[in-house]
Write an enzyme that holds these catalytic residues in place. Structure first.
Site: not given
Ligand code: GLU
Length: 432
Positions: A73, A97, A109, A193, A224, A361
């Site tokens: 992910k 993470k 990524k 986030t 953001n 997510s």
């Protein structure tokens, strides 16, 4: 980005922070070898017909670091400084993470080396769809699930999910997260986030019995995540005194900055082709102008790097005055800076502080697979639960071992990964 690094590869530098934690976890040599290497790396050439008729071939990447805890992910980044080395380091951070917050995903990524601000909206859409065609076999809801990252957003995720569905001739919303709500995106993904970091900061303030109304904050990066964290903290009475974006920053010594009205001024200049802001926080005329670097050195209680990696280096680490650093960006401090600051300041590390995005997510993926959608209240409640649990797990380990929070976060995540490696069995019997 790459130019700001003090020496060597970004990927190797990122792993130095993990190596430092190894003293505190019993990781076998075999396990270490597995955790250090990416599982697969894909580099693609992406041909795109530009508006003027020219053909341009962009370079894109997707890296699966590993899938020990679940499908890989991680976001997709559009930036001129994207390199394979950088994407590998970000995929490694994603693995850590997801393990820190305890969600069933491995790390990945993706990225394209491009300055998206120089593309028209149609070129951007063609590039995004072509990227999905190029990496189609490499992703899937049980394999690897992309999401937004620097300079990508829900609109781009919508195009990408649509392209994936067209190729596969069926609807698979769980293949990409951070989609528009109208295409199966989750409520609460947009500020997730920042909200995750906010829940952690609130918990930290409660634990340390801090008077929140007296705390001053500087935020580097007004995208953001930076905008939303400033907005959430401002609403709770924290005094936001410094803000910056890639074009510069503003500072008010005795006042307080209102993130909403600053965003309005920033957006007033309109958006490039309706995607990226043309304005900057520097358009706010009543405050002192400072540089994007100076915002890091302001005399504040809390510094929030929310831009890109390698902003705090061996060069400026000694100038940081904040006592608490909450890393919303991925990799904002180099290993040299971390070593210098480790015992002088409290650093809430990226792999903990910014994990709220991937956590929501995960909620989106769960909702897509169940075909059952959550209320915003439920998303917030569950996000808070995951973030506070991870914060408590990491801080208890830090207190028990008398180590800093980054080292503890790596040790905590490695413990989870190690249990998965062990549960999968060993290859011991191949040894003579
Ligand atoms: N790009 C975000 C991150 O670095 C989110 C990743 C995701 O949601 O998969 O954590």
């Amino acid at each position: 980005m790459a130019k700001a690094i003090e020496s060597g590869s970004i990927f190797e530098n990122t792993k130095k922070l993990f190596h430092h934690a190894l003293k505190h976890v019993k990781l076998s040599e075999d396990a270490l070898k597995i955790l250090e290497k990416p599982k697969s790396v894909l580099e693609v050439g992406i041909p795109v017909r530009m508006d003027d008729g020219r053909l341009e071939v962009f370079t894109g990447y997707r890296v699966h670091h590993n899938d020990l805890l679940g499908p890989t992910k991680g976001g997709i980044r559009y930036h001129p400084a994207v390199t394979l080395d950088e994407i590998k380091s970000l995929a490694f951070l994603m693995m850590m993470k997801c393990a820190v917050v305890g969600i069933p995903f491995g790390g990945a990524k993706g990225g394209i080396t491009v300055d998206p601000k120089h593309l028209s909206r149609k070129e951007l859409e063609r590039l995004s769809r072509a990227y999905i065609r190029a990496i189609y076999e490499f992703i899937g809801p049980d394999v690897d699930i992309p999401a937004p990252d620097v300079y990508t957003n829900e609109m781009i995720m919508g195009w990408m999910a649509d392209e994936y569905n067209k190729i596969s001739r069926k609807l698979t919303p769980a293949v990409i997260t951070g989609k528009p709500v109208s295409l199966g995106g989750s409520l609460g993904r947009d500020d997730a986030t920042a909200r995750g970091a906010y829940y952690i900061l609130k918990e930290y303030a409660k634990k340390k019995k801090l008077d929140e109304k007296k705390l001053t904050v500087a935020v580097q990066g007004f995208g953001n995540a930076g905008f939303h964290i400033a907005k959430l903290l401002h609403a709770d009475g924290y005094r936001i005194v410094g803000l910056s974006d890639s074009q510069g920053g503003i500072y008010t010594k005795n006042g307080r900055l209102d993130p909403d009205s600053i965003m309005k001024v920033k957006q007033h200049k309109g958006k490039l082709e309706g995607v990226y802001c043309v304005g900057t926080v520097c358009d706010i005329i009543d405050h002192k102008k400072i540089s994007n670097e100076e915002v890091l050195e302001l005399p504040v209680d809390i510094l929030i790097p929310a831009a890109i990696e390698n902003q705090i280096t061996g060069r400026n680490a000694g100038k940081i005055k904040a006592t608490l650093i909450c890393e919303i960006a991925n990799g904002p401090a180099t290993p040299e800076a971390d070593e210098f600051l480790r015992n002088k300041k409290t650093i809430i590390p990226d792999i903990l502080a910014n994990a709220g995005g991937v956590t929501v997510s995960y909620f989106e993926w769960v909702q897509n697979r169940a075909g059952n959608y959550w209320t915003l209240e439920r998303v917030h409640k569950k996000l808070k639960e995951f973030m506070v649990n991870a914060f408590n797990g990491v801080t208890s380990l830090a207190e028990e071992k008398k180590i800093d929070l980054r080292t503890a976060a790596y040790a905590y995540a490695s413990g989870r990964l190690l249990r998965a490696i062990e549960a999968k069995g060993t290859t011991e019997y191949f040894r003579e």
